[in-house]
Motif scaffolding. Structure first.
Motif: not given
Ligand code: FEO
Length: 397
Positions: A102-103, A123-127, A138-139
């Motif tokens: 994450s960032r 956050d929420g991205s996919e590969i 992100d949590t």
């Protein structure tokens, strides 16, 4: 030889079992723990997290039972804390694989391990990689600002990081294979000592997770959940909402027995009004066990003798620890015996207030040894607490 354990098609547990750890940053772990890392195999091979540094060899050995570790194409780091990232630098050296985080994870990893090749995922991205779709969620604050979950769409599997974990070393990898009483006791203790300050985040995360179809909760510590997930998710919701029982704990220490007499009389008074009461003497009870008992308690009553104008050291330790874990929606009360000078009870009260406890009761102090009259006052003090505990309805929301 240590081997991987199949979690589902193409996904393996390749972590380490730490049978000997007895203190996990201040939390006692009588049953040890595990550092769970996972290997996703396919056209591309992905490692999800690593292990604590001394267990690097065990990680490599388990991966080697499935594939040559050098064939790992990508590493996902869900959390910077060193129980999961400790072996990252060596794994990157061995595999040459890029690390995704994450960032905040990128920032944290660069600070922990300068020179690491880390790339940020939003956050929420996919590969899409080798027939698998990985979604990153992100949590933050579960359990550090950098934490994220990784969801594998095809397998309906969520790598849930610290969430839903237990410090529980066992040769079994799945929650449905172990003693259920031990499992849920350890899950509760883990929540009380690690997750409790982040209740609001837990509720948001559970809400987010409900948008996903999850069949396996692959945690980073302890057993993996693959059956009846609703039970642990419901417990997390209850704990995060501070749902407590008609229960109080009396936590104390004593120099010459006077605060013990007060503790026992107060406990009797509370119990006489209905609540269940547990008495915990701190010389013989670890702070993390106190927090576990507090998780489902509606009141915590702390007793301390005064030593050198301050709290007794074991009480100061526990109250400081409890303040950091911020137990909300619970009643607090303080009492204790003093000799030449007082001050401990007031200091304990201040810390408990700062920790977020409701403190509607006055302080109860006794000089030297409690007299018969003072013992009656202790019982009455307990009855007042007991009535208040019974008045507070169980939170049903
Ligand atoms: Fe298991 Fe927050 O590390």
């Amino acid at each position: 030889m240590k081997e991987a354990v199949r979690v589902t098609d193409g996904i393996y547990w390749v972590g380490a079992i730490d049978w000997n750890v007895r203190n996990f940053h201040g939390y006692t772990t009588p049953r040890g723990t595990t550092y769970n890392a996972y290997l996703i195999t396919g056209e591309k091979n992905i490692l999800v997290d690593t292990v604590k540094k001394p267990f690097y060899g065990e990680l490599v050995e388990r991966i080697s039972s499935v594939i040559d570790p050098k064939r790992i194409d990508l590493i996902v780091s869900n959390h910077t804390e060193m129980d999961h990232s400790g072996a990252l630098p060596e794994m990157q050296k061995l595999t040459g694989a890029k690390i995704l985080a994450s960032r905040m994870g990128v920032e944290g990893l660069n600070k922990h391990y300068p020179g690491l090749d880390v790339e940020m995922v939003k956050d929420g991205s996919e590969i899409q990689l080798g027939g698998k779709t990985l979604k990153f969620i992100d949590t933050p604050m579960l359990h550090w600002p950098d934490s994220m979950f990784t969801y594998v769409e095809e397998d309906k599997l969520l790598f849930s990081m610290d969430a839903f974990g237990q410090h529980y070393a066992t040769t079994k990898r799945f929650a449905d294979e172990v003693d259920q009483d031990v499992l849920f006791q350890e899950a509760a203790k883990y929540y009380a000592n690690i997750i409790l300050p982040f209740n609001a985040r837990v509720l948001k995360t559970v809400e987010k997770a409900q948008e996903l179809d999850i069949q396996i909760l692959a945690t980073s510590h302890g057993a993996i959940w693959r059956k009846d997930l609703g039970k642990i998710v419901q417990l997390y919701t209850d704990w995060a909402n501070n749902r407590t029982k008609e229960k109080a704990i009396v936590v104390y220490d004593t120099m010459w027995g006077s605060t013990r007499i007060m503790a026992e009389d107060i406990a009797e008074g509370i119990a006489s009004e209905g609540p269940e009461v547990t008495i915990l003497k701190l010389t013989d009870t670890d702070r993390s066990m106190v927090m576990k008992e507090l998780l489902d308690s509606r009141a915590v009553v702390v007793g301390t003798p005064t030593l050198n104008n301050s709290m007794f050291p074991s009480v100061a330790d526990m109250v400081t620890y409890m303040k950091g874990l911020r137990p909300k929606d619970r009643l607090g009360a303080v009492f204790g015996s003093y000799g030449w000078s007082s001050g401990a009870v007031q200091a304990a009260r201040e810390l408990m207030k700062m920790g977020g406890l409701d403190m509607p009761f006055g302080e109860l102090t006794v000089q030297w040894v409690p007299s018969v009259e003072e013992r009656k006052q202790c019982r009455e003090y307990g009855r007042t607490i007991g009535r208040k505990v019974m008045e507070r309805k169980e939170k049903g929301d």
